[in-house]
Design an enzyme around this catalytic site. Sequence first.
Site, mmCIF file in Angstrom:
data_model
loop_
_atom_site.group_PDB
_atom_site.id
_atom_site.type_symbol
_atom_site.label_atom_id
_atom_site.label_comp_id
_atom_site.label_asym_id
_atom_site.label_seq_id
_atom_site.Cartn_x
_atom_site.Cartn_y
_atom_site.Cartn_z
ATOM 1 N N ASP A 273 40.710 41.380 45.530
ATOM 2 C CA ASP A 273 39.243 41.411 45.639
ATOM 3 C C ASP A 273 38.748 41.360 47.096
ATOM 4 O OD1 ASP A 273 38.762 41.570 42.941
ATOM 5 O OD2 ASP A 273 38.351 39.428 42.673
ATOM 6 N N LYS B 151 30.597 38.056 44.225
ATOM 7 C CA LYS B 151 30.423 39.354 43.542
ATOM 8 C C LYS B 151 30.308 39.143 42.037
ATOM 9 C CE LYS B 151 34.609 39.565 41.480
ATOM 10 N NZ LYS B 151 34.860 39.514 40.087
HETATM 11 P P1 ATP Z 1 38.351 36.136 41.303
HETATM 12 O O1 ATP Z 1 36.972 36.420 40.810
HETATM 13 O O2 ATP Z 1 38.697 36.832 42.609
HETATM 14 O O3 ATP Z 1 39.407 36.267 40.281
HETATM 15 P P2 ATP Z 1 37.703 33.379 41.058
HETATM 16 O O4 ATP Z 1 36.277 33.341 41.479
HETATM 17 O O5 ATP Z 1 37.943 33.424 39.583
HETATM 18 O O6 ATP Z 1 38.402 34.596 41.749
HETATM 19 P P3 ATP Z 1 38.357 31.412 43.024
HETATM 20 O O7 ATP Z 1 37.089 30.661 43.157
HETATM 21 O O8 ATP Z 1 38.729 32.337 44.107
HETATM 22 O O9 ATP Z 1 38.459 32.146 41.615
HETATM 23 O O10 ATP Z 1 39.487 30.297 42.818
HETATM 24 C C1 ATP Z 1 40.741 30.541 42.239
HETATM 25 C C2 ATP Z 1 41.734 29.502 42.778
HETATM 26 O O11 ATP Z 1 42.019 29.841 44.126
HETATM 27 C C3 ATP Z 1 41.178 28.094 42.819
HETATM 28 O O12 ATP Z 1 41.587 27.364 41.698
HETATM 29 C C4 ATP Z 1 41.730 27.497 44.108
HETATM 30 O O13 ATP Z 1 42.787 26.611 43.888
HETATM 31 C C5 ATP Z 1 42.265 28.677 44.899
HETATM 32 N N1 ATP Z 1 41.588 28.887 46.224
HETATM 33 C C6 ATP Z 1 42.202 29.187 47.366
HETATM 34 N N2 ATP Z 1 41.337 29.335 48.368
HETATM 35 C C7 ATP Z 1 40.113 29.137 47.867
HETATM 36 C C8 ATP Z 1 38.812 29.161 48.426
HETATM 37 N N3 ATP Z 1 38.600 29.420 49.723
HETATM 38 N N4 ATP Z 1 37.782 28.938 47.601
HETATM 39 C C9 ATP Z 1 37.994 28.701 46.286
HETATM 40 N N5 ATP Z 1 39.203 28.635 45.719
HETATM 41 C C10 ATP Z 1 40.276 28.854 46.481
#
Ligand code: ATP
Length: 289
Positions: A137, A11
């Site tokens: 989210d 997203k």
């Molecule tokens: P958001 O936009 O919801 O805040 P994000 O995109 O910034 O999320 P993610 O890619 O979800 O961040 O990753 C955040 C942390 O979550 C990572 O550093 C990782 O350790 C942990 N994590 C747990 N499960 C997953 C997964 N399936 N994919 C990616 N990261 C994951």
Amino acid sequence: MNQLSIPAYAKINLTLDVLGKRPDGYHEVEMIMQSIELHDQIILKERKEKGIKISCNHPLVPQDEGNLAYRAAELLIKEYGIEKGIEIKIIKNIPVAAGLAGGSTDAAGVLKGLNELWGLGISRDELMKFGARLGADIPFCILGGTAIARGIGTDLTPISPLPEMELVLVKPGIDISTKEIYSKYKPELVKRKPDLRKMQEAIECRDLEGVKRNLVNVLEDITLYYYPQVAETKKIMENLGTYPVLMSGSGPTLFAIIDSKREADEYAMKLKDRVMGQVIRTRTRSECL
Ligand code: ATP
């Protein structure tokens, strides 16, 4: 043996506003969320033996119960007293810790996928409630399309789909945690607040120029203030074209909205030589799953 392979879409935020801090420590937000075509692939394979096995081709993604997708499977197995086990394989295309809800969408994919694989008959609303227990989210990632999110991000109102738009994403070479940016949030650092009503009107009238004019994310001011390399990347993106550039979520991923496929391809090519980080060509995704 039963198995299923499903895409889990990322997203972006077209607007993001922080309205205040709640007594429980969470921030009250108001934002417009948009699914994009960039996706991970989730492969689910039933196992005869109980238990959850999880793997992912990305070194920074936890391969145990720290993975949100693991926790999603665990929740359904417990709630429905499932006697079988599951193997979850995640093929990562969405940059990690990037503001694109990568982990949340994998968890949403597992909830939807297991509901289908095991014929649990859980309604979408119920599935979104399960999702909200794991992360703010996740309900949006289950819903998809274009939606206004309020509360901690889990109160969703779908709105009419955004006309399909071409996107170029740049993920600067740093990882940023959502928690850190929210903890650094100070209203004094915010330069412009979004106008949700105007953005909603622009989307509903299919007024692309209006959409571009109303792209505002208050967390961008925080991330750019603390991470000059993200500010530098944004400057390069803006100087290289006439396209609006906004940060998604808490960052650091920045996206540019572009009218034509050809222009977007050219812009992405130019950016590859000039920015430090990952350049991704994709587009918005209008239909709900
Ligand atoms: P958001 O936009 O919801 O805040 P994000 O995109 O910034 O999320 P993610 O890619 O979800 O961040 O990753 C955040 C942390 O979550 C990572 O550093 C990782 O350790 C942990 N994590 C747990 N499960 C997953 C997964 N399936 N994919 C990616 N990261 C994951």
